[in-house]
Each structure stands twice: as C-alpha cells, then as structure tokens.
Design an enzyme around this catalytic site. Structure first.
Site, mmCIF file in Angstrom:
data_model
loop_
_atom_site.group_PDB
_atom_site.id
_atom_site.type_symbol
_atom_site.label_atom_id
_atom_site.label_comp_id
_atom_site.label_asym_id
_atom_site.label_seq_id
_atom_site.Cartn_x
_atom_site.Cartn_y
_atom_site.Cartn_z
ATOM 1 N N GLY A 155 -17.566 57.185 -25.710
ATOM 2 C CA GLY A 155 -18.701 56.664 -24.949
ATOM 3 C C GLY A 155 -19.642 57.760 -24.524
ATOM 4 O O GLY A 155 -20.215 58.474 -25.342
ATOM 5 N N ASP A 156 -19.787 57.911 -23.213
ATOM 6 C CA ASP A 156 -20.666 58.939 -22.663
ATOM 7 C C ASP A 156 -19.868 60.013 -21.930
ATOM 8 O O ASP A 156 -20.326 60.590 -20.957
ATOM 9 C CB ASP A 156 -21.730 58.309 -21.758
ATOM 10 C CG ASP A 156 -21.146 57.597 -20.550
ATOM 11 O OD1 ASP A 156 -19.919 57.370 -20.516
ATOM 12 O OD2 ASP A 156 -21.914 57.265 -19.630
#
Length: 167
Positions: free
Chosen positions: A88-89
């Site tokens: 993801g981030d």
C-alpha cells in the site's frame, strides 16, 4: 541451461521487487533482515492522507504518486541504505550502521521531501508521512521492525487529523 538460469534469475527478481515502484518488496525486506549482520536503524514509514488521492484522482494518479514517493525516498537515503515498499502506502528503510541521531536526521529529510507538493493532472497533491524509528547495535531484525511499527503509529496519532483536500 543458460536460458533456464536466466529465467530463474528473472523470477527471483520479480518475487523480490515491488512491480509498481521497482523497490525491494516485503519478501525482500524480510530476507534482508534474516541475513543482516550489522546494526543500525529501521524507519517504518506510512503516508498520511494518501487515500483521498485515489478517491479523488483515481488509482492511476495514486500509482504515479507512489512512484514519485519512492523516487523521493531513494534520493534521501545513503548509497548503502535500502528502501522497501512493504505494501500500500507503507515503506521501510534499512539504515545500516545509522545511529539514532542519524536515523532521526534521515527521518527529517524524508519528511521535508514529502511535504513538497506532488504535481498531478489538474493540480497538486499534498501528503505527509509518519515515521517510526527503532535502532540497535545488534543485527537488524524483524524484532527491531516490530518496535518501529508502534513508533510509527504513535507519530501518526500526533499528526493533525484534518488535511487540506488534494487539488
């Protein structure tokens, strides 16, 4: 045999590389930690306010922003440090041999680099980053990473809740 060897090398690289950013992936990170023989620091990084980028601009723009984040992170670290995208981030930086003070300075460089707006079609996006740091004189390991994770969550909890919407 040469073709087979080349194919095995390509598959191994693909298994250890994040396809979006070209950074080492989670599997690669844990392999590095399993084989580490040096101390240093781990910086567990999570982007702040990233979800609105995808929601407002679409996932292609979000992917472009993640690639730019990866480039900015690589520009902040030393030559022998490793930047990995764990999903993801989220990103983890292995800063071999870094003291706590050096890791904190690296965290500041990263925060400054990511405060700069990201130019996207139709405007700019402002992000932040929460960073948890854990260091050791012993070899870096998943145990050290487990200490950096709650430090990142604590940093995130100290961040302001409201952030201007991406434009």
């Amino acid at each position: 045999v040469l073709r087979w060897t080349h194919q095995v090398a390509r598959l191994d690289a693909a298994a250890h590389t994040d396809v979006l950013t070209g950074l080492p992936n989670r599997r690669s990170l844990f392999d590095l930690l399993d084989n580490d023989r040096r101390g240093g620091a781990l910086l567990f990084c999570d982007l702040d306010h990233f979800k609105p980028v995808n929601d407002r601009h679409g996932h292609q723009v979000g992917d472009d922003v993640l690639r730019e984040v990866a480039d900015r992170l690589r520009a902040c670290v030393r030559a022998d440090d490793v930047v990995a995208r764990t999903g993801g981030d989220e990103f983890v930086i292995l800063a071999h041999g870094a003291t706590t003070d050096q890791a904190a300075e690296l965290g500041q460089r990263i925060s400054t680099a990511l405060r700069e707006p990201f130019i996207v079609p139709g405007g700019t996006v402002d992000l932040g980053i929460s960073i948890g740091i854990a260091g050791t004189d012993a070899p870096l390991s998943d145990t050290v990473l487990a200490r950096a994770d709650p430090a990142m969550l604590a940093a995130k909890a100290r961040r302001p809740r409201h952030r201007p919407r991406p434009t």
